[in-house]
Write an enzyme that holds these catalytic residues in place. Structure first.
Site, PDB file in Angstrom:
ATOM      1  N   HIS A 323       0.858  -1.190   0.000  1.00  0.00           N
ATOM      2  CA  HIS A 323       0.000   0.000   0.000  1.00  0.00           C
ATOM      3  C   HIS A 323       0.885   1.227   0.000  1.00  0.00           C
ATOM      4  O   HIS A 323       1.953   1.208   0.609  1.00  0.00           O
ATOM      5  CB  HIS A 323      -0.908   0.001   1.242  1.00  0.00           C
ATOM      6  CG  HIS A 323      -2.060   0.916   1.104  1.00  0.00           C
ATOM      7  ND1 HIS A 323      -1.983   2.247   1.417  1.00  0.00           N
ATOM      8  CD2 HIS A 323      -3.320   0.698   0.650  1.00  0.00           C
ATOM      9  CE1 HIS A 323      -3.156   2.805   1.170  1.00  0.00           C
ATOM     10  NE2 HIS A 323      -3.989   1.898   0.699  1.00  0.00           N
ATOM     11  N   ASP A 381      -7.915  -5.586   0.265  1.00  0.00           N
ATOM     12  CA  ASP A 381      -8.431  -6.398  -0.829  1.00  0.00           C
ATOM     13  C   ASP A 381      -7.995  -7.850  -0.763  1.00  0.00           C
ATOM     14  O   ASP A 381      -8.486  -8.675  -1.525  1.00  0.00           O
ATOM     15  CB  ASP A 381      -7.990  -5.791  -2.172  1.00  0.00           C
ATOM     16  CG  ASP A 381      -8.719  -4.504  -2.430  1.00  0.00           C
ATOM     17  OD1 ASP A 381      -9.893  -4.428  -2.063  1.00  0.00           O
ATOM     18  OD2 ASP A 381      -8.105  -3.572  -2.971  1.00  0.00           O
TER      19      ASP A 381
HETATM   20  N1  CMC Z   1       4.063  -7.364  -4.884  1.00  0.00           N
HETATM   21  C1  CMC Z   1       5.397  -7.368  -5.071  1.00  0.00           C
HETATM   22  N2  CMC Z   1       6.180  -6.282  -4.940  1.00  0.00           N
HETATM   23  C2  CMC Z   1       5.580  -5.146  -4.584  1.00  0.00           C
HETATM   24  C3  CMC Z   1       4.189  -5.043  -4.364  1.00  0.00           C
HETATM   25  C4  CMC Z   1       3.426  -6.218  -4.516  1.00  0.00           C
HETATM   26  N3  CMC Z   1       2.111  -6.202  -4.325  1.00  0.00           N
HETATM   27  N4  CMC Z   1       3.863  -3.774  -4.026  1.00  0.00           N
HETATM   28  C5  CMC Z   1       5.025  -3.092  -4.035  1.00  0.00           C
HETATM   29  N5  CMC Z   1       6.059  -3.914  -4.366  1.00  0.00           N
HETATM   30  C6  CMC Z   1       7.497  -3.575  -4.420  1.00  0.00           C
HETATM   31  C7  CMC Z   1       7.825  -2.787  -5.667  1.00  0.00           C
HETATM   32  O1  CMC Z   1       8.216  -3.633  -6.707  1.00  0.00           O
HETATM   33  C8  CMC Z   1       8.969  -1.919  -5.153  1.00  0.00           C
HETATM   34  O2  CMC Z   1      10.116  -2.715  -5.070  1.00  0.00           O
HETATM   35  P1  CMC Z   1      11.576  -2.087  -5.399  1.00  0.00           P
HETATM   36  O3  CMC Z   1      11.811  -1.055  -4.328  1.00  0.00           O
HETATM   37  O4  CMC Z   1      12.532  -3.241  -5.353  1.00  0.00           O
HETATM   38  O5  CMC Z   1      11.466  -1.474  -6.767  1.00  0.00           O
HETATM   39  C9  CMC Z   1       8.544  -1.581  -3.719  1.00  0.00           C
HETATM   40  O6  CMC Z   1       7.733  -2.690  -3.312  1.00  0.00           O
HETATM   41  C10 CMC Z   1       7.759  -0.280  -3.605  1.00  0.00           C
HETATM   42  O7  CMC Z   1       6.661  -0.354  -4.500  1.00  0.00           O
HETATM   43  P2  CMC Z   1       5.982   0.882  -5.208  1.00  0.00           P
HETATM   44  O8  CMC Z   1       5.351   0.414  -6.498  1.00  0.00           O
HETATM   45  O9  CMC Z   1       6.918   2.025  -5.267  1.00  0.00           O
HETATM   46  O10 CMC Z   1       4.849   1.229  -4.167  1.00  0.00           O
HETATM   47  P3  CMC Z   1       3.616   2.172  -4.436  1.00  0.00           P
HETATM   48  O11 CMC Z   1       3.337   2.868  -3.153  1.00  0.00           O
HETATM   49  O12 CMC Z   1       3.836   3.028  -5.633  1.00  0.00           O
HETATM   50  O13 CMC Z   1       2.439   1.148  -4.786  1.00  0.00           O
HETATM   51  C11 CMC Z   1       0.557  -0.257  -4.627  1.00  0.00           C
HETATM   52  C12 CMC Z   1       1.407   0.819  -3.927  1.00  0.00           C
HETATM   53  C13 CMC Z   1      -0.689  -0.531  -3.794  1.00  0.00           C
HETATM   54  C14 CMC Z   1       0.121   0.239  -6.010  1.00  0.00           C
HETATM   55  C15 CMC Z   1       1.420  -1.553  -4.757  1.00  0.00           C
HETATM   56  O14 CMC Z   1       1.811  -2.012  -3.489  1.00  0.00           O
HETATM   57  C16 CMC Z   1       0.696  -2.651  -5.530  1.00  0.00           C
HETATM   58  O15 CMC Z   1       0.729  -2.666  -6.763  1.00  0.00           O
HETATM   59  N6  CMC Z   1       0.022  -3.607  -4.796  1.00  0.00           N
HETATM   60  C17 CMC Z   1      -0.748  -4.634  -5.456  1.00  0.00           C
HETATM   61  C18 CMC Z   1      -2.090  -4.079  -5.884  1.00  0.00           C
HETATM   62  C19 CMC Z   1      -3.029  -3.897  -4.698  1.00  0.00           C
HETATM   63  O16 CMC Z   1      -3.200  -4.803  -3.890  1.00  0.00           O
HETATM   64  N7  CMC Z   1      -3.694  -2.737  -4.662  1.00  0.00           N
HETATM   65  C20 CMC Z   1      -4.713  -2.440  -3.645  1.00  0.00           C
HETATM   66  C21 CMC Z   1      -4.305  -1.333  -2.733  1.00  0.00           C
HETATM   67  S1  CMC Z   1      -5.402  -1.215  -1.309  1.00  0.00           S
HETATM   68  C22 CMC Z   1      -6.938  -0.783  -1.972  1.00  0.00           C
HETATM   69  C23 CMC Z   1      -6.926   0.505  -2.696  1.00  0.00           C
HETATM   70  O17 CMC Z   1      -6.438   1.504  -2.167  1.00  0.00           O
HETATM   71  O18 CMC Z   1      -7.473   0.561  -3.793  1.00  0.00           O
END
Ligand code: CMC
Length: 447
Positions: A323, A381
């Site tokens: 998140h 989720d």
């Molecule tokens: N699985 C594997 N790696 C992950 C994941 C994941 N679900 N989420 C983040 N990472 C890794 C990402 O690859 C990065 O690694 P590195 O530093 O080595 O490059 C690090 O963690 C930071 O990730 P980020 O993409 O910079 O984080 P963000 O804050 O931009 O993204 C997020 C947040 C929710 C989009 C992401 O965690 C994600 O895609 N999660 C899966 C989708 C999900 O479950 N979304 C629902 C969120 S809760 C309900 C809502 O708000 O809608």
């Protein structure tokens, strides 16, 4: 709130005091002192509004990870401590002690309703549950296999073509009625999107039922026979709605605010929010979790899947994990997990293979260095899809249900923005990295 304090939140509390930050532009001798604005809780913010006029520079923050785009009194999240408060009340207490309509009232009005206020609010919502009969015909224009989120975006957007008498955003009464209309009608619009997709007759809302019961009724009943709403499932649905009601300035809420900042009407703004919610990184994640679990298929394939997630070039993410704000367990996920067990018990499902698989996946991931070091925990989720599936909700409706719940948060945030006298059109700046100024060459000379 002392019992909720953590080292991280305590550390930040130290910065939540009036003060300032002075920035000096290297090599120019020019500097600017920017005031710090404290909040009630959480970190203070640097007011950068004078930065461009004083130093001629902007800030750069792709994804707005460190930027507060607005002031708000509605929701507070401490992502490190796993805390979510609406108007100061912890989500755990709201989910336990309140109904969805009480939470909706709280988000919209700032305080929990008393008995009379709740009765009046409930009447206000239930009197608006039917949709204009002509809107019915919109459904016929869609393919039966259309994704219900496509239908939602279109029909909610089309509401602005029907409810002209509540479109004046500067009139508080119009704003009030629009809020009622949106909160009351989205379940009807959503349930009809589903009914259309399976070729069943639309069920008209029943105002003798609670908000959650009515939604389950419109989704599951058919005119040919009576339908009894299961009270445990209705309570679970109500709780799911509460858990998704608002989540401060996430992508869809920011979309609603940005659209609303131009003076667009609330129906158009909420339609924009629904479109933004649709993506798998946001509201589409609950649907994506189930697809992921189906793809994994069996606990013995978890290590293989986790290896794929960790291989950066695979582009595979563990859906329902991670998140932008929570760097600890999402408090909603804990309540969701508990609700999941209650629902399965009520339905007499002793062992749901998907739940077993999800719990094993959670166990493996939360012990894995990759997820620990990146502070990736289950989010709301991760479990909601399993409950919804057990309740008989089709996968394509998961994100729609999220939109039904979040409409309350969106309209509350929209109302707060419109009523803020300092509100301006949202207009981010950019760091331009394209071609410098150049002349257009004649066609014959272009390579
Ligand atoms: N699985 C594997 N790696 C992950 C994941 C994941 N679900 N989420 C983040 N990472 C890794 C990402 O690859 C990065 O690694 P590195 O530093 O080595 O490059 C690090 O963690 C930071 O990730 P980020 O993409 O910079 O984080 P963000 O804050 O931009 O993204 C997020 C947040 C929710 C989009 C992401 O965690 C994600 O895609 N999660 C899966 C989708 C999900 O479950 N979304 C629902 C969120 S809760 C309900 C809502 O708000 O809608």
């Amino acid at each position: 709130m002392n019992e909720m304090s953590t080292p991280a939140s305590d550390a930040r509390a130290g910065h939540n005091a009036p003060g300032s930050v002075t920035l000096t532009l290297d090599g120019t001798g020019r500097s600017v002192t920017l005031p710090l604005i404290p909040g009630t809780m959480g970190p203070a913010v640097v007011d950068i509004r004078k930065l461009y006029s004083e130093l001629g520079i902007f800030t750069f923050d792709p994804g707005y990870a460190d930027t507060a785009a607005t002031e708000s009194k509605i929701t507070y999240i401490d992502g490190d401590a796993g805390i979510l408060l609406h108007r100061g009340y912890p989500i755990e207490q709201l989910a336990e002690k309140c109904t969805f309509l009480e939470v909706a009232y709280l988000l919209l009005n700032g305080e929990l309703p008393n008995r009379e206020q709740l009765a009046a609010f409930t009447t206000g919502v239930t009197r608006h549950t039917m949709i204009h009969e002509q809107l019915r015909r919109f459904y016929d224009g869609f393919r039966r296999d259309a994704h219900p989120m496509a239908v939602m975006t279109a029909v909610v957007g089309a509401m602005s073509a029907f409810y002209h008498d509540s479109l004046d955003i500067n009139d508080p009464e119009h704003r009030r009625i629009s809020a009622f209309r949106l909160i009351a009608k989205v379940p009807t619009i959503a349930a009809w999107a589903y009914k259309y997709s399976i070729g069943q007759p639309f069920m008209y809302p029943r105002n003798d039922l609670s908000y959650a019961e009515n939604f389950l009724y419109m989704m599951n009943a058919v005119p040919a026979e009576p339908y009894e709403v299961n009270p445990v499932l209705a309570r679970a649905m109500d709780r799911i709605l509460i858990l998704h009601a608002d989540h401060e300035q996430n992508a869809s809420t920011s979309t609603v605010r940005l659209a609303g900042s131009t003076g667009a009407n609330p129906f158009a703004c909420i339609a924009a929010g629904i479109a933004s919610l649709w993506g798998p990184a946001h509201g589409g994640a609950n649907e994506a979790v189930l697809k992921m679990l189906a793809e994994i298929g069996h606990p013995k394939r978890i290590p293989e899947f986790i290896a794929k997630v960790k291989a950066k070039d695979s582009n595979v993410r563990l859906m329902g994990f991670g998140h932008r704000v929570y760097k600890n367990f999402d408090p909603r996920a804990k309540i969701m997990q508990k609700t999941c067990h209650e629902v399965l018990a009520e339905l007499g499902i002793a062992h749901e293979p998907l739940l077993d698989l999800a719990m094993e996946l959670e166990r493996v991931a939360t012990q894995d260095e990759y997820f620990i070091s990146r502070k990736l925990y289950p989010n709301v989720d991760f479990y909601s899809g399993i409950i919804l599936k057990a309740m008989g909700m089709p996968t394509s409706m998961f994100t729609v249900l999220f939109a039904v719940a979040r409409t309350t948060g969106w309209i509350s945030q929209w109302k707060e923005m419109i009523e803020d006298p300092t509100q301006r059109i949202g207009r981010p700046r950019q760091l331009y990295t394209g071609a410098p100024l150049r002349d257009v060459p004649p066609l014959a000379e272009r390579g």
